[in-house]
Design a protein around this motif. Structure first.
Motif, PDB file in Angstrom:
ATOM      1  N   ASP A 115       0.572  -1.003   0.252  1.00 17.14           N
ATOM      2  CA  ASP A 115       0.283  -0.188  -0.074  1.00 17.14           C
ATOM      3  C   ASP A 115       0.771   1.333   0.295  1.00 17.14           C
ATOM      4  O   ASP A 115       1.046   2.188   1.119  1.00 17.14           O
ATOM      5  CB  ASP A 115      -0.801  -0.178   1.279  1.00 17.14           C
ATOM      6  CG  ASP A 115      -1.965   1.335   1.720  1.00 17.14           C
ATOM      7  OD1 ASP A 115      -2.356   1.582   0.660  1.00 17.14           O
ATOM      8  OD2 ASP A 115      -2.747   2.035   2.445  1.00 17.14           O
ATOM      9  N   ASP A 129       0.710   4.421  -1.483  1.00 12.96           N
ATOM     10  CA  ASP A 129      -0.018   5.476  -0.511  1.00 12.96           C
ATOM     11  C   ASP A 129       0.321   5.884   0.512  1.00 12.96           C
ATOM     12  O   ASP A 129      -0.099   7.225   0.969  1.00 12.96           O
ATOM     13  CB  ASP A 129      -1.629   5.804  -1.688  1.00 12.96           C
ATOM     14  CG  ASP A 129      -1.488   5.281  -2.858  1.00 12.96           C
ATOM     15  OD1 ASP A 129      -0.128   5.906  -3.562  1.00 12.96           O
ATOM     16  OD2 ASP A 129      -2.339   5.709  -3.961  1.00 12.96           O
ATOM     17  N   GLY A 130      -0.237   4.495   1.277  1.00  7.81           N
ATOM     18  CA  GLY A 130      -0.200   4.495   2.759  1.00  7.81           C
ATOM     19  C   GLY A 130       1.200   4.943   3.692  1.00  7.81           C
ATOM     20  O   GLY A 130       1.289   4.871   4.358  1.00  7.81           O
ATOM     21  N   VAL A 176       3.553   7.806   4.272  1.00  7.26           N
ATOM     22  CA  VAL A 176       3.723   9.169   3.755  1.00  7.26           C
ATOM     23  C   VAL A 176       5.327   9.777   4.679  1.00  7.26           C
ATOM     24  O   VAL A 176       5.255   9.133   5.736  1.00  7.26           O
ATOM     25  CB  VAL A 176       2.633  10.204   4.023  1.00  7.26           C
ATOM     26  CG1 VAL A 176       3.464  11.439   4.018  1.00  7.26           C
ATOM     27  CG2 VAL A 176       1.553   9.646   4.284  1.00  7.26           C
ATOM     28  N   TRP A 179      -6.797  11.824   4.266  1.00  5.43           N
ATOM     29  CA  TRP A 179      -5.881  10.303   3.471  1.00  5.43           C
ATOM     30  C   TRP A 179      -7.911   9.154   3.843  1.00  5.43           C
ATOM     31  O   TRP A 179      -7.673   8.435   3.088  1.00  5.43           O
ATOM     32  CB  TRP A 179      -4.605   9.454   4.017  1.00  5.43           C
ATOM     33  CG  TRP A 179      -4.362   8.069   3.058  1.00  5.43           C
ATOM     34  CD1 TRP A 179      -4.045   8.779   1.628  1.00  5.43           C
ATOM     35  CD2 TRP A 179      -4.623   7.380   3.278  1.00  5.43           C
ATOM     36  NE1 TRP A 179      -3.627   7.367   1.533  1.00  5.43           N
ATOM     37  CE2 TRP A 179      -4.005   6.536   2.198  1.00  5.43           C
ATOM     38  CE3 TRP A 179      -5.650   6.288   4.262  1.00  5.43           C
ATOM     39  CZ2 TRP A 179      -3.985   4.799   1.877  1.00  5.43           C
ATOM     40  CZ3 TRP A 179      -4.974   5.206   3.939  1.00  5.43           C
ATOM     41  CH2 TRP A 179      -4.591   4.582   2.612  1.00  5.43           C
ATOM     42  N   ARG A 210     -10.967   7.900   2.227  1.00 11.03           N
ATOM     43  CA  ARG A 210     -11.643   6.700   1.855  1.00 11.03           C
ATOM     44  C   ARG A 210     -13.189   6.582   2.038  1.00 11.03           C
ATOM     45  O   ARG A 210     -13.375   5.199   2.903  1.00 11.03           O
ATOM     46  CB  ARG A 210     -10.706   5.667   2.097  1.00 11.03           C
ATOM     47  CG  ARG A 210      -9.357   6.141   1.208  1.00 11.03           C
ATOM     48  CD  ARG A 210      -8.090   5.780   1.642  1.00 11.03           C
ATOM     49  NE  ARG A 210      -7.238   5.950   0.311  1.00 11.03           N
ATOM     50  CZ  ARG A 210      -6.394   7.268  -0.065  1.00 11.03           C
ATOM     51  NH1 ARG A 210      -6.996   8.071   0.582  1.00 11.03           N
ATOM     52  NH2 ARG A 210      -5.750   7.238  -0.777  1.00 11.03           N
TER      53      ARG A 210
END
Length: 104
Positions: free
Chosen positions: A6, A8-9, A11, A63, A67
């Motif tokens: 993942d 995108d998770g 940062v 984020w 979702r």
């Protein structure tokens, strides 16, 4: 492992030193469809108390909101009172739960 599952998770926070970009903060965010999680928020001690942690938490919250996540969970060791205070200043409260785990 996070980048494989993942990306995108994950940062990171960086600063421009003039010679290069230096990694100074990071956080992992996840959402399994029921609760969101923030894991391993870290800020280099040299850069603490400059807003990096707050910015990463705000990014993680956004984020998760994007979702459709209804609630964010995170865990802090009960002895880590400084970090508990950091999260409380950001509006977090302690849940009356017991955290269980099992290592494989």
């Amino acid at each position: 492992m996070k980048l494989d599952r993942d990306p995108d998770g994950l940062v990171v926070g960086e600063v421009d030193t003039g010679e290069c970009r230096q990694l100074v903060a990071s956080v992992m965010v996840g959402y399994e469809g029921h609760r969101g999680w923030v894991n391993y928020l870290a800020v280099d001690p040299e850069y603490q108390r400059q807003g990096f942690g707050r910015v990463l938490v705000e990014h993680a919250e956004q984020w998760l909101r994007e979702r459709g996540c209804p609630k964010l969970n995170l865990q802090v060791r009960s002895s880590n009172t400084r970090v508990i205070g950091f999260y409380e200043k950001l509006g977090y409260t302690q849940d009356a739960v017991v955290s269980l785990g099992k290592r494989f």
